[in-house]
Design a protein around this motif. Sequence first.
Motif, mmCIF file in Angstrom:
data_model
loop_
_atom_site.group_PDB
_atom_site.id
_atom_site.type_symbol
_atom_site.label_atom_id
_atom_site.label_comp_id
_atom_site.label_asym_id
_atom_site.label_seq_id
_atom_site.Cartn_x
_atom_site.Cartn_y
_atom_site.Cartn_z
ATOM 1 N N MET A 1 0.801 -1.148 0.002
ATOM 2 C CA MET A 1 -0.301 -0.006 -0.070
ATOM 3 C C MET A 1 0.801 1.177 0.072
ATOM 4 O O MET A 1 1.704 1.421 0.800
ATOM 5 C CB MET A 1 -1.052 -0.225 1.387
ATOM 6 N N LYS A 2 0.639 2.052 -0.834
ATOM 7 C CA LYS A 2 1.392 3.256 -0.963
ATOM 8 C C LYS A 2 0.729 4.497 -0.094
ATOM 9 O O LYS A 2 -0.650 4.346 -0.152
ATOM 10 C CB LYS A 2 1.532 3.944 -2.405
ATOM 11 N N ILE A 3 1.466 5.322 0.528
ATOM 12 C CA ILE A 3 0.994 6.397 1.388
ATOM 13 C C ILE A 3 1.772 7.802 0.716
ATOM 14 O O ILE A 3 2.914 7.811 0.577
ATOM 15 C CB ILE A 3 1.392 6.379 2.797
ATOM 16 N N ARG A 4 0.943 8.464 0.261
ATOM 17 C CA ARG A 4 1.184 9.647 -0.519
ATOM 18 C C ARG A 4 1.605 10.596 0.658
ATOM 19 O O ARG A 4 0.987 10.934 1.605
ATOM 20 C CB ARG A 4 0.195 10.356 -1.534
ATOM 21 N N ARG A 119 6.825 -0.760 14.324
ATOM 22 C CA ARG A 119 6.841 0.765 14.610
ATOM 23 C C ARG A 119 5.544 1.522 14.142
ATOM 24 O O ARG A 119 5.815 2.788 14.167
ATOM 25 C CB ARG A 119 8.036 1.238 14.544
ATOM 26 N N LEU A 120 4.680 0.966 13.575
ATOM 27 C CA LEU A 120 3.441 1.593 13.087
ATOM 28 C C LEU A 120 2.460 1.738 14.286
ATOM 29 O O LEU A 120 2.792 0.838 15.149
ATOM 30 C CB LEU A 120 2.892 0.673 11.933
ATOM 31 N N SER A 121 1.932 2.736 14.391
ATOM 32 C CA SER A 121 0.910 2.982 15.307
ATOM 33 C C SER A 121 -0.217 2.096 15.225
ATOM 34 O O SER A 121 -0.664 1.385 14.306
ATOM 35 C CB SER A 121 0.268 4.295 15.341
ATOM 36 N N THR A 122 -0.988 1.741 16.473
ATOM 37 C CA THR A 122 -1.982 1.014 16.790
ATOM 38 C C THR A 122 -3.300 1.387 15.918
ATOM 39 O O THR A 122 -3.516 0.235 15.199
ATOM 40 C CB THR A 122 -2.712 1.165 18.383
ATOM 41 N N ASP A 123 -3.650 2.526 15.591
ATOM 42 C CA ASP A 123 -4.858 2.615 14.541
ATOM 43 C C ASP A 123 -4.329 2.326 13.376
ATOM 44 O O ASP A 123 -5.104 2.021 12.578
ATOM 45 C CB ASP A 123 -5.241 4.185 15.090
ATOM 46 N N PHE A 124 -3.040 2.611 12.749
ATOM 47 C CA PHE A 124 -2.901 2.329 11.660
ATOM 48 C C PHE A 124 -2.806 0.949 11.411
ATOM 49 O O PHE A 124 -3.162 0.256 10.396
ATOM 50 C CB PHE A 124 -1.321 3.016 11.227
ATOM 51 N N ILE A 125 -2.219 0.177 12.290
ATOM 52 C CA ILE A 125 -2.242 -1.400 12.120
ATOM 53 C C ILE A 125 -3.657 -1.947 12.102
ATOM 54 O O ILE A 125 -4.178 -2.610 11.326
ATOM 55 C CB ILE A 125 -1.794 -1.989 13.365
ATOM 56 N N GLN A 126 -4.588 -1.306 12.907
ATOM 57 C CA GLN A 126 -6.065 -1.515 12.897
ATOM 58 C C GLN A 126 -6.687 -1.378 11.508
ATOM 59 O O GLN A 126 -7.476 -2.145 11.107
ATOM 60 C CB GLN A 126 -6.762 -0.920 13.956
ATOM 61 N N PHE A 127 -6.108 -0.296 10.850
ATOM 62 C CA PHE A 127 -6.616 0.079 9.550
ATOM 63 C C PHE A 127 -6.182 -0.945 8.560
ATOM 64 O O PHE A 127 -6.977 -1.092 7.663
ATOM 65 C CB PHE A 127 -6.145 1.640 9.205
ATOM 66 N N LEU A 128 -5.062 -1.362 8.587
ATOM 67 C CA LEU A 128 -4.411 -2.368 7.588
ATOM 68 C C LEU A 128 -5.234 -3.431 7.645
ATOM 69 O O LEU A 128 -5.677 -4.149 6.786
ATOM 70 C CB LEU A 128 -2.888 -2.346 7.933
ATOM 71 N N MET A 129 -5.536 -3.854 8.965
ATOM 72 C CA MET A 129 -6.251 -5.216 9.389
ATOM 73 C C MET A 129 -7.739 -5.169 8.788
ATOM 74 O O MET A 129 -8.095 -6.034 8.203
ATOM 75 C CB MET A 129 -6.329 -5.419 10.774
ATOM 76 N N LYS A 130 -8.275 -3.842 8.938
ATOM 77 C CA LYS A 130 -9.896 -3.804 8.282
ATOM 78 C C LYS A 130 -9.585 -3.766 6.675
ATOM 79 O O LYS A 130 -10.402 -4.569 6.157
ATOM 80 C CB LYS A 130 -10.193 -2.557 8.921
ATOM 81 N N GLN A 131 -8.717 -3.286 6.191
ATOM 82 C CA GLN A 131 -8.517 -3.069 4.709
ATOM 83 C C GLN A 131 -8.294 -4.408 4.326
ATOM 84 O O GLN A 131 -8.641 -5.068 3.327
ATOM 85 C CB GLN A 131 -7.461 -2.275 4.296
#
Length: 144
Positions: A1-4, A119-131
């Motif tokens: 996944m790319k992040i601009r 070292r990714l944040s909790t909410d970012f990991i949760q977002f990736l899991m949802k995706q």
Amino acid sequence: MKIRVVSSKEEIENVDESEEIVHMAFRPSNTDIFSLVMRCPNLKALHIPSSYKRTISSSAKMFLEMQGISLLEGDVWGHRKDINEYSEVSRNVYNRIKDLRENNLSDEEIVDKMVKETRLSTDFIQFLMKQQESQDTQKAASTK
């Protein structure tokens, strides 16, 4: 996944309309957030450093929520904007989440492990899991 990665207000007008995740490396105002959302109709998440997230107004948070856009906290560690305007989440992160799920770990345990490992944040990991769940569901539905 790319992040601009967007480093300044002036860059917002140059962001591709198809972007889904944008990291704002500056303290965005309500106007900056609104401009970005109007520019990118497919935006799924806005990723900003934790110190900036605390200063986002409640009206901006409500606006993002109404648009269905996640406000995620975190940094893009080691990213050099002068080399590439995108930061990328490694495929290995998704593979590791999948492995942990196959080992029947709870979502909370997966998040804890992944935060420590990446070292990714909790909410970012949760977002990736949802995706990832959403993509898996779509794949399963299309094969039926």
